[in-house]
Motif scaffolding. Structure first.
Motif, mmCIF file in Angstrom:
data_model
loop_
_atom_site.group_PDB
_atom_site.id
_atom_site.type_symbol
_atom_site.label_atom_id
_atom_site.label_comp_id
_atom_site.label_asym_id
_atom_site.label_seq_id
_atom_site.Cartn_x
_atom_site.Cartn_y
_atom_site.Cartn_z
ATOM 1 N N ASP A 154 -8.543 2.806 11.751
ATOM 2 C CA ASP A 154 -7.200 2.863 11.517
ATOM 3 C C ASP A 154 -6.905 4.417 11.745
ATOM 4 N N LYS B 278 -4.209 -3.981 5.022
ATOM 5 C CA LYS B 278 -3.828 -3.456 5.479
ATOM 6 C C LYS B 278 -2.813 -3.061 5.196
ATOM 7 N N LYS C 200 2.912 -9.355 18.995
ATOM 8 C CA LYS C 200 1.505 -10.500 18.686
ATOM 9 C C LYS C 200 1.039 -10.451 20.524
ATOM 10 N N ASN D 165 -3.268 1.509 3.027
ATOM 11 C CA ASN D 165 -4.053 -0.304 2.895
ATOM 12 C C ASN D 165 -4.436 -0.455 1.355
ATOM 13 N N GLU E 132 -5.684 -12.602 12.433
ATOM 14 C CA GLU E 132 -5.534 -12.184 11.076
ATOM 15 C C GLU E 132 -5.913 -10.692 11.861
ATOM 16 N N ASP E 133 -5.876 -9.732 11.012
ATOM 17 C CA ASP E 133 -5.806 -8.254 11.075
ATOM 18 C C ASP E 133 -7.704 -7.919 11.181
ATOM 19 N N SER E 134 -8.241 -7.569 12.265
ATOM 20 C CA SER E 134 -9.510 -8.485 12.433
ATOM 21 C C SER E 134 -10.332 -6.902 11.381
ATOM 22 N N ASN E 135 -9.492 -5.842 10.830
ATOM 23 C CA ASN E 135 -10.726 -5.469 9.664
ATOM 24 C C ASN E 135 -10.274 -6.006 8.810
ATOM 25 N N GLU E 136 -9.606 -6.685 8.127
ATOM 26 C CA GLU E 136 -9.595 -7.720 7.221
ATOM 27 C C GLU E 136 -10.418 -9.019 6.931
#
Ligand code: ADP
Ligand code: MG
Length: 388
Positions: free
Chosen positions: A308, A254, A91, A285, A238-242
Motif C-alpha cells: 500500500d 483497506k 473504478k 488498514n 474487490e480490492d486485490s489485497n482484500e
C-alpha cells in the motif's frame, strides 16, 4: 457482498417485481444486439460498478438510436468512472447495462437498511428521489420518512400506506406503492440483505411504479445459505489485497490513512485503530492475522501492508496468547528479507515467548522502534508517520 444493478434487477424480477427490460453487455457489439432485441424508442447505457452517483459522473447516458448505444458502450467500457462513492482513483468500467428508457413522471427514494442501534429494519422514503438524495438528507431531513420494522412482526401494510401517502401518492397508485414496498421487504428478508436501495423508484407517465436503479447488499455471513446469490460475486470489484488476504485466511480491510497495522485478534485490531486515532494518526488498514497465525501468514500480511503506497509507518501490535511472539518475529524478518521495509517499523510484542521474539528481532539487524507499552508505541508510530 455488494451486487451490480443488473444483478439486483434480475433478483427483483425473479421475485415478481417489474423492472425495466434490459441486459448486461461486455462489448459494443453485444450492446447493439441487446438494443435491437429491446425494440425501444430510446435506450439507457449504464456503467455497472459497485458505486452510486454514476449519473453525475457520466456513467448513465441516454441513447436515441441503436448506433448511439454502440458508441456510448465503447466509450464507457474501459473508462475510469469517478463518482463521490469511488474515491478520486475511480473504478474501471468492465460492463454496462443496456436498458429501455423509461418516461419519468416523478422520482422517489426508497431504502431499507438494518438500524443496529434500534435493532430493527428501517424503511426510508422521500418524494425527493434521484441523484440529489444526499443533499436532501443533509438540508431537509423532514422530507424523509422512516418506518421501523419489528422483524418478529414484519413490515405491515399500514406502514407502507403511510409511506405512500408521504410520497404524495393516492388511490390506485398508492396501492401499487404498498405492493412494491411489501415485495421489496420480502426480498430483503428472503435474501438476507443488509441494504436494499431503490433510487430512484419512479412513477412513469403511464402510471407504473418501478425501480429504475437498485443497490443491494447481501450479508456475507448468510451467503452459505444462498448458493445462487454467491454467483453474483464479482472479484473485479474487490480490492486485490482484500481478495488475496481472504485466500490466506487473513482479515484485511483497506482504509484511507497512512499507518499500516499488523495485529492478532479482531478486538486488539479495533483498539489499535482507536489508539492510533487517539494520538492523531489514521490507520491505513484493519488487519487481523488471527489467533494462531503461521510465519507464512505474518509474512504475507506484511507484504500486503507494504504494497500500500499510502503506508508511511507500520505498527505491529501482538499479544501472544495462542500465537507465539517468535512466530511473529520470524514472519517480520522473512518479510523484511523478501520485500524490504523502507518505512519506520514500531513493534509492540507481549505474551508467550516474548523474550525469544524480542531477541530475534534485535539480532536481525532491522531498524525497529519499540516502546514500553501499547500507548507509547502508538504515539511513536503516529510521530514516525508524520515525519517520514
Ligand atoms: P446513479 O444512482 O448511480 O446515478 P441511476 O440508475 O440512479 O444511477 O441513474 C441516474 C439517473 O438516470 C436516474 O435518476 C434517472 O433520472 C436516469 N435514468 C436511469 N435509468 C434510466 C432509465 N432506464 N430510463 C430513463 N432514465 C433513467
Ligand atoms: Mg441511483
Amino acid at each position: 457482498m455488494n451486487i451490480h444493478e443488473y444483478q439486483a434487477k434480475e433478483l427483483l424480477s425473479k421475485n415478481g417485481i417489474n423492472v425495466p427490460a434490459g441486459k448486461v453487455a461486455f462489448s459494443s457489439d453485444q450492446a447493439i444486439r441487446i438494443a435491437n432485441d429491446l425494440q425501444s424508442e430510446k435506450f439507457v447505457v449504464k456503467a455497472q460498478i459497485h458505486a452510486g452517483g454514476r449519473g453525475k459522473g457520466g456513467g448513465v447516458k441516454i441513447a436515441s438510436t441503436v448506433e448511439d448505444v454502440g458508441r456510448l458502450t465503447s466509450d464507457m467500457i474501459g473508462m475510469k468512472l469517478i463518482t463521490h462513492q469511488t474515491g478520486p482513483e475511480g473504478k474501471l468500467v468492465g460492463k454496462v447495462l443496456i436498458e429501455e428508457a423509461s418516461q419519468i413522471e416523478k422520482e422517489f427514494y426508497l431504502g431499507m437498511v438494518i438500524d443496529r442501534s434500534e435493532e430493527k429494519i428501517v424503511v426510508m422514503a422521500s418524494p425527493e428521489g434521484g441523484v440529489e438524495i444526499e443533499e436532501v438528507a443533509k438540508n431537509s431531513p423532514d422530507k424523509i420518512i422512516k418506518e421501523y420494522v419489528d422483524i418478529s412482526v414484519g413490515l405491515l401494510p399500514f406502514q407502507c400506506r403511510k409511506i405512500a401517502y408521504f410520497l404524495g401518492l393516492k388511490g390506485k397508485t398508492a396501492n401499487k406503492a404498498v405492493n412494491l414496498i411489501l415485495k421489496l421487504y420480502e426480498v430483503f428478508i428472503k435474501s438476507d440483505c443488509s441494504l436494499v436501495e431503490i433510487n430512484p423508484m419512479i412513477l412513469t407517465k403511464s402510471d407504473y411504479l418501478i425501480p429504475l436503479d437498485a443497490k443491494l447488499n447481501i450479508d456475507d455471513n448468510a451467503l452459505y445459505r444462498h448458493k445462487d446469490l454467491s454467483e453474483y460475486h464479482d472479484p473485479d470489484e474487490e480490492d486485490s489485497n482484500e481478495l488475496e488476504a481472504s485466500k490466506w485466511g487473513i482479515s484485511y480491510v483497506k482504509l484511507d490513512g497512512n499507518i499500516g497495522c499488523l495485529v492478532n485478534g479482531a478486538g486488539l485490531a479495533m483498539s489499535t485503530m482507536d489508539i492510533i486515532k487517539y494520538h492523531g494518526g489514521e490507520p491505513a488498514n484493519f488487519l487481523d492475522v488471527g489467533g494462531g497465525a503461521t510465519p507464512q501468514q505474518v509474512t504475507q500480511a506484511f507484504k500486503m501492508i507494504l504494497s500500500d503506497k499510502n503506508v508511511k509507518a507500520v505498527f505491529v501490535n501482538i499479544f501472544g496468547g495462542i500465537m507465539k511472539c517468535d512466530t511473529v518475529a520470524t514472519g517480520i524478518i522473512s518479510a523484511a528479507k523478501e520485500v524490504g521495509i523502507e518505512v519506520p517499523l514500531v513493534v509492540r510484542l507481549e505474551g508467550t515467548n516474548v523474550e525469544i521474539g524480542r531477541e530475534m528481532l534485535s539480532k536481525s539487524g532491522l531498524n525497529i522502534i519499540t516502546g514500553s507499552d501499547m500507548k507509547e508505541c502508538a504515539a511513536k508510530v503516529v510521530e514516525s508517520a508524520q515525519n517520514s
